[in-house]
Design a protein around this motif. Sequence first.
Motif, mmCIF file in Angstrom:
data_model
loop_
_atom_site.group_PDB
_atom_site.id
_atom_site.type_symbol
_atom_site.label_atom_id
_atom_site.label_comp_id
_atom_site.label_asym_id
_atom_site.label_seq_id
_atom_site.Cartn_x
_atom_site.Cartn_y
_atom_site.Cartn_z
ATOM 1 N N SER A 31 -7.364 0.918 -1.862
ATOM 2 C CA SER A 31 -6.231 1.496 -2.600
ATOM 3 C C SER A 31 -6.400 3.000 -2.774
ATOM 4 N N THR A 75 -12.149 0.329 -3.188
ATOM 5 C CA THR A 75 -11.212 -0.565 -2.507
ATOM 6 C C THR A 75 -10.405 0.230 -1.481
ATOM 7 N N ARG A 135 -3.804 -8.953 2.387
ATOM 8 C CA ARG A 135 -5.259 -8.850 2.433
ATOM 9 C C ARG A 135 -5.854 -8.463 1.081
ATOM 10 N N ASP A 136 -5.234 -8.949 0.033
ATOM 11 C CA ASP A 136 -5.729 -8.712 -1.316
ATOM 12 C C ASP A 136 -5.181 -9.817 -2.215
ATOM 13 N N TRP A 195 -12.104 -5.282 6.423
ATOM 14 C CA TRP A 195 -11.093 -6.307 6.711
ATOM 15 C C TRP A 195 -9.776 -5.978 6.022
ATOM 16 N N GLN A 196 -9.853 -5.554 4.756
ATOM 17 C CA GLN A 196 -8.636 -5.211 4.037
ATOM 18 C C GLN A 196 -7.934 -4.013 4.670
ATOM 19 N N ASN A 207 0.811 -1.217 0.000
ATOM 20 C CA ASN A 207 0.000 0.000 0.000
ATOM 21 C C ASN A 207 0.843 1.265 0.000
ATOM 22 N N GLY A 215 -3.549 -13.208 -0.122
ATOM 23 C CA GLY A 215 -4.699 -12.816 0.692
ATOM 24 C C GLY A 215 -4.326 -12.697 2.160
ATOM 25 N N VAL A 231 -15.618 -6.535 3.462
ATOM 26 C CA VAL A 231 -14.307 -6.885 2.886
ATOM 27 C C VAL A 231 -13.375 -5.685 2.921
ATOM 28 N N LYS A 232 -13.915 -4.517 2.594
ATOM 29 C CA LYS A 232 -13.114 -3.294 2.621
ATOM 30 C C LYS A 232 -12.588 -3.023 4.029
ATOM 31 N N LEU A 274 -10.233 -11.153 -4.628
ATOM 32 C CA LEU A 274 -10.735 -9.983 -3.901
ATOM 33 C C LEU A 274 -10.699 -8.735 -4.769
ATOM 34 N N ASN A 275 -9.687 -8.631 -5.612
ATOM 35 C CA ASN A 275 -9.560 -7.482 -6.500
ATOM 36 C C ASN A 275 -10.755 -7.411 -7.446
#
Length: 196
Positions: free
Chosen positions: A123, A121, A172-173, A192-193, A54, A168, A189-190, A177-178
């Motif tokens: 990102s 996401t 976490r991706d 958790w990521q 990230n 993952g 999910v967002k 998931l992407n």
Amino acid sequence: MTMLVPAESRTPRAAIWLLACAAVLILQVVVEYWAGRTPICTCGYIKLFEPVANGPGNSQHLADWYTPSHIIHGFLFYGLAHLTLRRKPLAAKLLLALVIESGWEILENSPIIIDRYRTATISLDYYGDSILNSAMDTIFMALGFFFAWRAPVAVTVAIAIFFEIFTGWLIRDNLTLNVLMLVYPLEAVKAWQGGL
């Protein structure tokens, strides 16, 4: 080296297919340059691998934690080409895979997809790939394609599952998931990521 290239791909006709494959990659680079993508990381240097998923160097260098996703693309595109182009030479199948991957790379680095990544996401700092990273994504797809051509299906599937589970767990991706978060973003999910 000739052991990696099937006999059918060493003919003049196959050379035309391979030239078309090279042209697709060159076209991808030219389109991305024309669209204003940066050739390399704005940091001014090139890394073999960017370990921070990230961080600002992600999607800017030769490889990163999303490289396994592109290798899986190659697995999938080989399967698709094998099913749809059974009587065509391997180079024709590779051309199909390259057209799909290069098309995705161009779309992925367009404002509409970059904005989608940033809103749907985690990102938030994603501003697109460098041209170098995008071209390498396509090359890693091709490596995955060739691996799937030579390896038993069970081995290819096992490696794809390992890549998905490992990335993952680690960042976490992953490819699954992407795709999910681009097509149908889920807040759970967002969260958790994002580590929440």
